[in-house]
Design a protein around this motif. Sequence first.
Motif, mmCIF file in Angstrom:
data_model
loop_
_atom_site.group_PDB
_atom_site.id
_atom_site.type_symbol
_atom_site.label_atom_id
_atom_site.label_comp_id
_atom_site.label_asym_id
_atom_site.label_seq_id
_atom_site.Cartn_x
_atom_site.Cartn_y
_atom_site.Cartn_z
ATOM 1 N N MET A 41 31.846 39.622 25.430
ATOM 2 C CA MET A 41 31.730 38.583 26.455
ATOM 3 C C MET A 41 30.962 39.117 27.659
ATOM 4 N N THR A 42 30.236 38.230 28.323
ATOM 5 C CA THR A 42 29.546 38.620 29.550
ATOM 6 C C THR A 42 30.559 38.671 30.687
ATOM 7 N N PRO A 43 30.772 39.841 31.296
ATOM 8 C CA PRO A 43 31.728 39.925 32.406
ATOM 9 C C PRO A 43 31.362 38.975 33.536
ATOM 10 N N ALA A 44 32.398 38.414 34.153
ATOM 11 C CA ALA A 44 32.207 37.510 35.285
ATOM 12 C C ALA A 44 33.309 37.766 36.310
ATOM 13 N N PRO A 45 33.352 38.967 36.870
ATOM 14 C CA PRO A 45 34.431 39.306 37.803
ATOM 15 C C PRO A 45 34.379 38.450 39.052
ATOM 16 N N VAL A 96 37.136 42.954 34.969
ATOM 17 C CA VAL A 96 35.702 42.664 34.865
ATOM 18 C C VAL A 96 35.452 41.302 34.214
ATOM 19 N N TYR A 97 36.422 40.778 33.456
ATOM 20 C CA TYR A 97 36.226 39.499 32.774
ATOM 21 C C TYR A 97 36.392 38.307 33.703
ATOM 22 N N GLY A 98 37.092 38.496 34.806
ATOM 23 C CA GLY A 98 37.311 37.393 35.726
ATOM 24 C C GLY A 98 38.133 36.281 35.099
ATOM 25 N N ARG A 99 38.005 35.073 35.621
ATOM 26 C CA ARG A 99 38.731 33.930 35.079
ATOM 27 C C ARG A 99 38.018 33.407 33.839
ATOM 28 N N GLN A 100 38.801 33.123 32.821
ATOM 29 C CA GLN A 100 38.272 32.578 31.581
ATOM 30 C C GLN A 100 39.112 31.356 31.205
ATOM 31 N N PRO A 101 38.617 30.509 30.296
ATOM 32 C CA PRO A 101 39.396 29.343 29.862
ATOM 33 C C PRO A 101 40.773 29.750 29.330
ATOM 34 N N LYS A 153 53.104 31.523 27.041
ATOM 35 C CA LYS A 153 52.150 32.625 26.884
ATOM 36 C C LYS A 153 50.811 32.173 26.311
ATOM 37 N N SER A 154 50.784 31.023 25.674
ATOM 38 C CA SER A 154 49.538 30.571 25.041
ATOM 39 C C SER A 154 48.439 30.274 26.055
ATOM 40 N N LEU A 155 48.810 30.165 27.328
ATOM 41 C CA LEU A 155 47.818 29.880 28.367
ATOM 42 C C LEU A 155 47.145 31.143 28.891
#
Length: 299
Positions: free
Chosen positions: A134-138, A120-125, A260-262
Amino acid sequence: MRILVSGATGIVGRFVVEHLLAQGHEVLAGVRAATHTLPFSRPVETTLLSLDPDATLPDFDGCDALVHAAFQHLPGRYRGGEGNDPDGFRRANLHGSVRLFEAAKHAGVRRCIFLSSRAVYGRQPDGILLTEDMTPAPESLYGIVKWEAEQALRALSGEDFVTASLRATGVYGLLSDLPHKWETLARDYLSGRPVEDRVGTEVHGDDLAAAILLLLTTDATLVSGRAFNASDLLMSHHDVLSELQQATACVHPLPKPLDKSLFHPMDTSRLRSLGWHPGGTERFRADIAALSEHLTDNR
């Protein structure tokens, strides 16, 4: 408590059913078709349950709660699980789910837990921590359907119908008669075939089941209408195979580890504040040891 579990014979459903039984609860297993053979450790009552919006609804008679873990998709695929039928995918997994939620509420079921997804979170930075605020952005249809089902369930919440959505990450753990999540990876590595690293968040199936039971039994004011992240470890194929290498003394080289930090860990403080304590590295290591033994026994 008497609990109807949809998708009871799926991977997550099996962990949920076994955990509920072990904790002394009565389970009504929602299954797609009648069968004389069920993959559970003890006899379980069943009811036919389909996500087809035109199908007969299951009998909720005597049920205190519904755990909705059923999901219709192409085998082995969640994102992209619609294949060439996105309309059918949405019809079953959104409209069929909402119909089930409404029927449960109408039948007097007191609690409903929906198995949602981190999708549901989609792509994030890169590297951002995923939190429930957080506002979901699937972006995938899978994530969109999960998010829309979450919203529909929350709209049904009330004093007599306590609801919660559990945003689960990848689920691992050994189950009898089913291939382990990392079995193909492990066999490729042990055979000397080249493997590449991949990073993701993971939770053991029994820890996920424990989270579901916690949401079924915790004070309603702390649960109803809320979403909860369910994740334990930020894990890579390199980590899995490193542990397997130690368990088997395999001499093949490990894949080059990714940074993994990405990637995006999930904040689980909301669920942990209710008393959830997943097994962490210790449980992961025990599971890989069990996988190693399983592979040895099935050569």
